[in-house]
Design a protein around this motif. Structure first.
Motif, PDB file in Angstrom:
ATOM      1  N   GLU A 135      50.597   0.826 -19.857  1.00  0.00           N
ATOM      2  CA  GLU A 135      51.691   1.450 -19.636  1.00  0.00           C
ATOM      3  C   GLU A 135      52.325   0.724 -18.493  1.00  0.00           C
ATOM      4  N   GLY A 136      51.617   0.164 -17.378  1.00  0.00           N
ATOM      5  CA  GLY A 136      52.092  -0.496 -16.393  1.00  0.00           C
ATOM      6  C   GLY A 136      52.738  -1.757 -16.603  1.00  0.00           C
ATOM      7  N   GLU A 142      46.449   3.438 -18.710  1.00  0.00           N
ATOM      8  CA  GLU A 142      47.303   3.370 -17.441  1.00  0.00           C
ATOM      9  C   GLU A 142      47.811   1.506 -17.146  1.00  0.00           C
ATOM     10  N   GLY A 177      48.814  -0.383 -12.655  1.00  0.00           N
ATOM     11  CA  GLY A 177      47.834   0.424 -12.997  1.00  0.00           C
ATOM     12  C   GLY A 177      46.443  -0.262 -13.138  1.00  0.00           C
ATOM     13  N   SER A 201      42.703  -0.437 -19.714  1.00  0.00           N
ATOM     14  CA  SER A 201      42.852   1.077 -19.759  1.00  0.00           C
ATOM     15  C   SER A 201      44.406   1.540 -20.187  1.00  0.00           C
ATOM     16  N   TRP A 204      54.389   7.053 -14.305  1.00  0.00           N
ATOM     17  CA  TRP A 204      53.891   7.732 -13.273  1.00  0.00           C
ATOM     18  C   TRP A 204      54.672   7.852 -12.044  1.00  0.00           C
TER      19      TRP A 204
END
Length: 240
Positions: free
Chosen positions: A225-226, A222, A126, A220, A238
């Motif tokens: 999460e990554g 993302e 991400g 961020s 994703w």
């Protein structure tokens, strides 16, 4: 605990990243210790050249996600490699990922063994290869950079040579070191200034913007999460 092993032979100081348990991930501790070792090399008139290498099967896995250095500290380390008044030769015999490629980009010459492989994996957690672009983009073929920046694919030594990341195979190392030993300290210093001038222009122009961009990306949702998916050894949400 020492994370950089230092040896010397005939005017060449070898700095080996020595944290194989973490795959030589770029932690605050490792970055600080490497910077201190480079400072000592730069000041020592007995040092003609520096070899940057590794223990274990990985040169560097990139940023340590549990104890990362500040982006400014990493920029300072990359610039220190570029500005060091001694040639720096990267010697890779294993895996190189993400920020590890930034270290190689900062070296003046890079040799790689047949087992070496490389990947810019930032997009898969991400983020993007922001800060390391300071040393990579001035040197890499632009089409190849676009492919590997965007896909995160792994590539080998032939591709790394073709794109400008690696100079030659590891078999060339003895001859390269003999050539550096034959050069005068002043000649080597001034020749290096010529070949690094454009890279340093990139630092002056882009460093602050890329540090801020990197910080924004890592903060961020993302990226959270990554990085969580990476640490939990699962696919991020994703992944299609």
């Amino acid at each position: 605990m020492t994370l950089v092993d230092i040896t010397e032979e005939r005017g060449v100081t070898t700095l080996a990243l020595d944290s194989p348990a973490t795959r030589n991930a770029l932690s605050t501790h490792l970055v600080t210790e490497l910077a201190d070792a480079l400072t000592a090399c730069g000041k020592d008139p007995a040092v003609r050249a520096v070899v940057l290498t590794h223990t274990g099967g990985t040169f560097s896995a990139g940023a340590d996600l549990k104890a990362p250095p500040s982006p400014y500290a990493f920029v300072d380390l990359l610039r220190q490699l570029v500005e060091l008044p001694k040639p720096v030769v990267g010697h890779v015999t294993g895996h190189v990922r993400a920020g590890g490629l930034g270290l190689l980009g900062a070296c003046d010459v890079v040799v790689a063994g047949e087992a070496a492989d490389f990947a810019l994996t930032e997009v898969r957690i991400g983020v993007a290869p922001a800060v390391i672009s300071l040393t990579l983009l001035p040197k890499l073929d632009q089409r190849a950079a676009a492919r590997y920046y965007l896909t995160g694919e792994r590539f080998g030594v032939p591709e790394a040579v073709a794109m400008g990341l690696v100079t030659a195979g590891a078999e060339a190392l003895p001859g390269i070191l003999d050539g550096l030993r034959a050069g005068s300290p002043q000649g080597l210093r001034e020749a290096k200034r010529l070949v690094t001038a454009r890279v340093l222009e990139t630092f002056e122009r882009d460093a602050e913007d890329l540090v801020q961009r990197s910080a924004t990306l890592f903060a961020s949702a993302e990226a959270r999460e990554g990085m969580t998916a990476f640490l939990e050894r699962r696919d991020p949400e994703w992944r299609l």
